[in-house]
Design an enzyme around this catalytic site. Structure first.
Site, PDB file in Angstrom:
ATOM      1  N   GLY A  13      12.774   9.073   0.931  1.00 10.30           N
ATOM      2  CA  GLY A  13      13.086  10.230   1.778  1.00 10.30           C
ATOM      3  C   GLY A  13      13.844  11.295   1.006  1.00 10.30           C
ATOM      4  O   GLY A  13      13.645  12.512   1.213  1.00 10.30           O
ATOM      5  N   SER A  37       4.873  10.249 -15.837  1.00 14.10           N
ATOM      6  CA  SER A  37       5.651   9.269 -15.065  1.00 14.10           C
ATOM      7  C   SER A  37       5.215   9.352 -13.610  1.00 14.10           C
ATOM      8  O   SER A  37       5.330  10.402 -12.984  1.00 14.10           O
ATOM      9  CB  SER A  37       7.149   9.560 -15.162  1.00 14.10           C
ATOM     10  OG  SER A  37       7.834   8.889 -14.118  1.00 14.10           O
ATOM     11  N   ASP A  94       5.901  10.375  -3.102  1.00 10.02           N
ATOM     12  CA  ASP A  94       6.839  11.191  -2.315  1.00 10.02           C
ATOM     13  C   ASP A  94       6.447  12.669  -2.399  1.00 10.02           C
ATOM     14  O   ASP A  94       6.493  13.396  -1.397  1.00 10.02           O
ATOM     15  CB  ASP A  94       8.270  10.988  -2.836  1.00 10.02           C
ATOM     16  CG  ASP A  94       8.641   9.510  -2.909  1.00 10.02           C
ATOM     17  OD1 ASP A  94       8.129   8.737  -2.074  1.00 10.02           O
ATOM     18  OD2 ASP A  94       9.417   9.134  -3.797  1.00 10.02           O
ATOM     19  N   GLY A 151      -6.570   9.851  -6.360  1.00 11.53           N
ATOM     20  CA  GLY A 151      -6.228  10.854  -5.356  1.00 11.53           C
ATOM     21  C   GLY A 151      -5.728  10.249  -4.059  1.00 11.53           C
ATOM     22  O   GLY A 151      -4.931   9.310  -4.064  1.00 11.53           O
TER      23      GLY A 151
END
Ligand code: ADP
Ligand code: FBP
Length: 311
Positions: free
Chosen positions: A39, A245, A251, A225
């Site tokens: 988050g 990386s 996220d 994807g």
């Protein structure tokens, strides 16, 4: 305004080495220390791209102070929930060919009172926000229904909830009827309890999550994807990237998807552009507008059903 909650935040240390060999001494070529947890990363990505985001974070110990200090550098509004246990450290070792080896600590337990404070902090800030994002693993001892409970409590406010979690917390959250879930391939395979080898199998698994309660499923497939399955249709999009990386790529994908409206193929394309940009950056660096290459995204007009995604 977007509101995120990360039940199990971390201070992420990404260490770059020339080659990882078990049992040997390695000298780090570079180290990145960044505020982490799903988050928190979603909030960082949104802010980096000009959106307003507030992150609800349980933070204890000197490590909690460090996390909050690190976050202030990213202009994310933070709602700190004081807890007794220290914030964990997650370590990622990255090799030059972008192979990542992750060691995520379990995190410190949250007491019943601390869990209640965390849920209360989210509810206090949820009115009027565009999305609530509940993301990341749950610390030890926190009931699998934690995010599900949050979805139920947010329902009367009418704010859509996106969930990105793993293990038993994911099926529990799906059952609670979130607007969106964002599993990666492993998480999706675990929930439906079967291997997923082709796009057809991914789409079927996403459909199963929809029939269990999730309104939309954004399944991330690494270099293949992402697939979006919702009440209006099914889309697959991808973008090539020079991988450095992959930490935080999921996220960034979720943040890009929500920033672009949180529904349909154009939001999927934005998410994939942000995800591809994230993998080309070191550590868990979230991409900014200068990193995102929207023109590189291909949204396939027809899903290639038999395409293998396990390679
Ligand atoms: N090697 C890659 N090349 C291009 N894009 C990538 C690559 N790896 C990840 N991505 C992008 O990042 C998104 C999230 O990555 P993924 O590894 O599936 O998620 P998570 O980080 O949650 O495990 C993907 O949907 C894709 O858009
Ligand atoms: O809560 P979990 O599942 O242990 O994951 C936490 C880790 O995930 C991250 O948010 C990265 O996420 P992704 O690579 O899955 O997108 C790191 O910042 C953090 O260390």
């Amino acid at each position: 305004m977007f509101l995120t909650v990360t039940a199990n935040p971390s201070v992420d240390r990404t260490v770059e080495v020339a080659r990882l060999t078990r049992g040997e001494l390695h000298r780090a070529a570079a180290v990145h220390v960044q505020p982490g947890g799903k988050g928190i990363n979603v909030a960082r990505a949104l802010v980096r791209n000009g959106h307003q985001a507030r992150a609800v974070v349980p933070a204890g110990g000197p490590e909690g102070d460090q996390l909050i200090r690190l976050l202030t550098g990213y202009r994310v509004e933070v709602v700190r929930v004081e807890v007794a246990g220290p914030v964990r450290s997650n370590i990622t070792v990255v090799e030059p060919d972008a192979t990542v080896t992750k060691i995520n600590e379990a995190g410190a337990p949250l007491s019943a009172a601390e869990r209640e404070s965390l849920l209360g902090a989210v509810l206090d800030h949820a009115s009027g926000v565009g999305w609530v994002v509940a993301a990341g693993s749950l610390p030890p001892g926190v009931p699998d229904e934690f995010y599900a409970d949050l979805i139920h409590r947010l329902a009367p406010i009418g704010v859509p909830v996106a969930v990105d979690t793993s293990g038993a917390a994911l099926p529990a959250a799906v059952k609670a009827g979130p607007a969106l879930v964002k599993p990666n391939l492993e998480e999706l395979a675990e929930v439906v309890d079967r291997p997923l080898r082709t796009l057809r199998e991914v789409v079927d698994a996403a459909g199963e999550l929809r029939s269990r309660g999730a309104a939309a499923v954004l399944a991330s497939l690494g270099g293949h994807g992402a697939v979006l399955v919702d009440g209006d249709g099914t889309w697959h999009a991808e973008a090539r990237a020079q991988a450095r990386s992959s930490v935080g790529a999921g996220d960034a994908l979720l943040a890009g998807f929500l920033a672009a409206g949180g529904r349909g193929p154009s939001a999927l394309a934005a998410g994939v552009a942000w995800g591809a940009a994230a993998v080309s950056l070191p550590g868990s660096t979230m991409p900014g507008p200068e990193d995102v290459r929207a023109h590189r995204v291909v949204v396939h007009p027809d899903v290639e059903w038999e395409r293998r995604i396990d390679t």
